[in-house]
Enzyme design. Sequence first.
Site, PDB file in Angstrom:
ATOM      1  N   GLN A 171     -14.664  11.882  -0.472  1.00 27.01           N
ATOM      2  CA  GLN A 171     -13.622  12.575   0.096  1.00 27.01           C
ATOM      3  C   GLN A 171     -12.592  12.772  -0.853  1.00 27.01           C
ATOM      4  O   GLN A 171     -11.863  14.056  -0.689  1.00 27.01           O
ATOM      5  CB  GLN A 171     -13.276  11.798   1.439  1.00 27.01           C
ATOM      6  CG  GLN A 171     -14.324  11.643   2.465  1.00 27.01           C
ATOM      7  CD  GLN A 171     -14.922  12.873   2.992  1.00 27.01           C
ATOM      8  OE1 GLN A 171     -14.313  13.614   3.450  1.00 27.01           O
ATOM      9  NE2 GLN A 171     -16.368  12.979   2.537  1.00 27.01           N
ATOM     10  N   ASN A 216       0.837  -1.070  -0.020  1.00 23.44           N
ATOM     11  CA  ASN A 216      -0.091  -0.125   0.092  1.00 23.44           C
ATOM     12  C   ASN A 216       0.917   1.452   0.006  1.00 23.44           C
ATOM     13  O   ASN A 216       0.373   2.383  -0.229  1.00 23.44           O
ATOM     14  CB  ASN A 216      -0.930  -0.031   1.006  1.00 23.44           C
ATOM     15  CG  ASN A 216      -1.884  -1.118   0.880  1.00 23.44           C
ATOM     16  OD1 ASN A 216      -2.334  -1.734  -0.167  1.00 23.44           O
ATOM     17  ND2 ASN A 216      -2.789  -1.421   1.887  1.00 23.44           N
ATOM     18  N   ASP A 223      -6.952  -4.755   7.657  1.00 28.78           N
ATOM     19  CA  ASP A 223      -6.539  -5.720   6.634  1.00 28.78           C
ATOM     20  C   ASP A 223      -5.805  -6.668   7.214  1.00 28.78           C
ATOM     21  O   ASP A 223      -5.379  -7.682   6.783  1.00 28.78           O
ATOM     22  CB  ASP A 223      -5.403  -4.847   5.875  1.00 28.78           C
ATOM     23  CG  ASP A 223      -5.868  -3.842   4.962  1.00 28.78           C
ATOM     24  OD1 ASP A 223      -5.196  -3.158   4.448  1.00 28.78           O
ATOM     25  OD2 ASP A 223      -7.204  -4.024   4.843  1.00 28.78           O
ATOM     26  N   ILE A 251     -15.830   7.566  -3.187  1.00 25.89           N
ATOM     27  CA  ILE A 251     -14.438   8.547  -3.386  1.00 25.89           C
ATOM     28  C   ILE A 251     -14.959   9.899  -3.076  1.00 25.89           C
ATOM     29  O   ILE A 251     -14.176  11.016  -3.439  1.00 25.89           O
ATOM     30  CB  ILE A 251     -14.038   8.553  -5.033  1.00 25.89           C
ATOM     31  CG1 ILE A 251     -14.922   8.723  -5.825  1.00 25.89           C
ATOM     32  CG2 ILE A 251     -13.334   6.827  -5.122  1.00 25.89           C
ATOM     33  CD1 ILE A 251     -14.301   9.035  -7.392  1.00 25.89           C
TER      34      ILE A 251
HETATM   35  C1  EPZ Z   1      -6.735   1.643   1.747  1.00 24.91           C
HETATM   36  O1  EPZ Z   1      -8.123   1.442   0.946  1.00 24.91           O
HETATM   37  C2  EPZ Z   1      -6.044   0.143   1.628  1.00 24.91           C
HETATM   38  N1  EPZ Z   1      -5.917   0.081   0.159  1.00 24.91           N
HETATM   39  C3  EPZ Z   1      -7.189  -0.803   1.909  1.00 24.91           C
HETATM   40  O2  EPZ Z   1      -6.160  -2.077   1.958  1.00 24.91           O
HETATM   41  C4  EPZ Z   1      -7.338  -0.662   3.486  1.00 24.91           C
HETATM   42  O3  EPZ Z   1      -8.352  -1.670   3.970  1.00 24.91           O
HETATM   43  C5  EPZ Z   1      -8.025   0.772   3.690  1.00 24.91           C
HETATM   44  O4  EPZ Z   1      -7.205   1.733   3.308  1.00 24.91           O
HETATM   45  C6  EPZ Z   1      -8.133   1.061   5.258  1.00 24.91           C
HETATM   46  O5  EPZ Z   1      -6.995   1.026   5.999  1.00 24.91           O
HETATM   47  C7  EPZ Z   1      -4.839   0.496  -0.403  1.00 24.91           C
HETATM   48  O6  EPZ Z   1      -4.266   1.325   0.471  1.00 24.91           O
HETATM   49  C8  EPZ Z   1      -4.552   0.294  -1.717  1.00 24.91           C
HETATM   50  P1  EPZ Z   1     -10.121   4.140   2.960  1.00 24.91           P
HETATM   51  P2  EPZ Z   1      -8.945   2.816   0.872  1.00 24.91           P
HETATM   52  O7  EPZ Z   1     -10.052   5.387   1.921  1.00 24.91           O
HETATM   53  O8  EPZ Z   1      -8.064   3.747   0.677  1.00 24.91           O
HETATM   54  C9  EPZ Z   1     -14.778   5.485   3.516  1.00 24.91           C
HETATM   55  C10 EPZ Z   1      -5.631  -4.228   1.245  1.00 24.91           C
HETATM   56  O9  EPZ Z   1      -6.000  -5.267   1.659  1.00 24.91           O
HETATM   57  N2  EPZ Z   1     -14.510   6.322   2.368  1.00 24.91           N
HETATM   58  O10 EPZ Z   1      -9.110   4.313   4.010  1.00 24.91           O
HETATM   59  O11 EPZ Z   1     -10.064   2.391  -0.343  1.00 24.91           O
HETATM   60  C11 EPZ Z   1     -14.648   3.834   3.051  1.00 24.91           C
HETATM   61  O12 EPZ Z   1     -15.979   3.666   2.597  1.00 24.91           O
HETATM   62  C12 EPZ Z   1      -6.843  -3.272   0.894  1.00 24.91           C
HETATM   63  O13 EPZ Z   1      -4.387  -3.903   1.321  1.00 24.91           O
HETATM   64  C13 EPZ Z   1     -15.633   7.496   2.222  1.00 24.91           C
HETATM   65  O14 EPZ Z   1     -16.612   7.211   2.786  1.00 24.91           O
HETATM   66  O15 EPZ Z   1      -9.847   2.774   2.118  1.00 24.91           O
HETATM   67  C14 EPZ Z   1     -14.171   3.284   4.123  1.00 24.91           C
HETATM   68  O16 EPZ Z   1     -15.497   2.693   5.162  1.00 24.91           O
HETATM   69  C15 EPZ Z   1      -8.162  -3.527   1.030  1.00 24.91           C
HETATM   70  N3  EPZ Z   1     -15.512   8.283   1.201  1.00 24.91           N
HETATM   71  C16 EPZ Z   1     -13.379   4.010   4.960  1.00 24.91           C
HETATM   72  O17 EPZ Z   1     -13.431   5.394   4.452  1.00 24.91           O
HETATM   73  C17 EPZ Z   1     -14.163   8.216   0.478  1.00 24.91           C
HETATM   74  O18 EPZ Z   1     -14.029   9.244  -0.419  1.00 24.91           O
HETATM   75  C18 EPZ Z   1     -11.916   3.722   4.824  1.00 24.91           C
HETATM   76  O19 EPZ Z   1     -11.599   3.881   3.483  1.00 24.91           O
HETATM   77  C19 EPZ Z   1     -13.103   7.319   0.714  1.00 24.91           C
HETATM   78  C20 EPZ Z   1     -13.235   6.268   1.818  1.00 24.91           C
END
Ligand code: EPZ
Length: 428
Positions: free
Chosen positions: A126, A23, A305, A124
């Site tokens: 945010q 990541n 994760d 997306i």
């Molecule tokens: C990153 O995903 C990781 N992926 C994920 O790991 C990990 O589970 C996640 O962060 C949480 O730590 C990468 O880094 C490539 P978030 P990401 O934006 O960025 C909500 C793995 O196994 N949200 O932190 O997509 C979302 O729905 C993967 O390596 C919004 O509401 O996760 C979630 O509930 C799987 N609006 C929370 O925030 C947004 O615009 C956290 O999502 C963005 C997110």
Amino acid sequence: MDKFVITGGTRLTGEVSISGAKNAAIAIIPAVILSEGVCRIENVPNITDVTAITRILQDMGAVIRSVNKSTLEIDSRPIRSYVASYELARHMRASYYLLGALLGRFSHAVVTMPGGCDFGVRPIDQHLKGFSALGASYKLENGMVDVYSDQLVGSNIYMDVVTVGATVNTMLAAVRAKGTTVIENAAKEPHIVDLANFLNTMGADVRGAGTDVIKINGVEHLHGCTYSIIPDQIEAGTYMVAAAATGGDVTVGNVIPKHLESISAKLEEMGVEVEEYDDAVRVRRTKPLNKCNIKTMPHPGFPTDMQPQIAVLLSIARGTSIINEGIWDNRFRYVEELRRMGAQISVDGKVAVVEGIDHLTAAPVKATDLRAGAAMLIAAMCAHGVSSVEDIQHIERGYENVEEKFRALGADIRRVHVEETPSVARAV
Ligand code: EPZ
């Protein structure tokens, strides 16, 4: 489409070396688009997500040289287009980091809408909030995100939720914007800090990464650099849990123990011995596992994760444990597979109740996503009998040489090729 055939019951022992953080790598590689020089990136994990993101950059014109198995030299200066290939990007969710990087360089970016995945909606909003705050406009049409701005100008952004992706994307768009950007309620994961350190090595001015307030003073130019990616916190945690699940004794090397604190703490709560060294942790389990409760949280909380992997451990612990999934709406799909091995787990929304049993029993199971697949490997290694884990392409997205690393620890694991059968249209 290959599968792993695993005979359980072997205690894992010995040493395993952890690769670079997935990541971090899939945020740092797109960030090279912002550079006006050549970047040499070291400790890059050899995994399919990295292959995917480098192919997208090459398709856009970047010149990427593989110096050795874990070092890439990337020259993104030949990139002339701000449009990422739909066909290449649609298969990889994290391709959305190209939005921030292309916007930061060209003031325009067109990238496919990110796909969902197996554990719920992945919005997306945010990310778009961050881009808008910097003065960009956007439209979502034909499955693409089109973000553009005459001039990106620094601003204050308060993230409504702690989000790794939106924090990364806003950082990428802000480093070359005019003026100062402050991201509040920012994500604090180790890979956020790693990206900030990489950007600063290129000449950016990013402060506060690792806290919930990141301040970025925009600069006009970013130069080439040499940078080594941090070890993978989740790969390390996966091997730590595998050692505990098999009653083994494994030294997990090339790690940053501080990144593993929440995982070590939970393992110790379950009665597992964890010894910390400068760049290694030794994990031993000599007695029955105790139950414990888990709530997944943003860093420094217990990582989401690691949730499927720790669930396997709890399924063979004494007593009843509760798992609260604090990040994703539906990250318990793997439970159906684990139940096939005898696990006693009931799920209600974002909460799972795990009744520990004496041992799991072998079964044919599937990897439903990257971390669920890793959990199936752990389950098969501690189950009685011979299991098969299908759809291992999910696992290879984030675990370098997983079969070789586990075999070196004594696991009885072998890869079997599965002929792809043409999908038969279901009789309606
Ligand atoms: C990153 O995903 C990781 N992926 C994920 O790991 C990990 O589970 C996640 O962060 C949480 O730590 C990468 O880094 C490539 P978030 P990401 O934006 O960025 C909500 C793995 O196994 N949200 O932190 O997509 C979302 O729905 C993967 O390596 C919004 O509401 O996760 C979630 O509930 C799987 N609006 C929370 O925030 C947004 O615009 C956290 O999502 C963005 C997110």
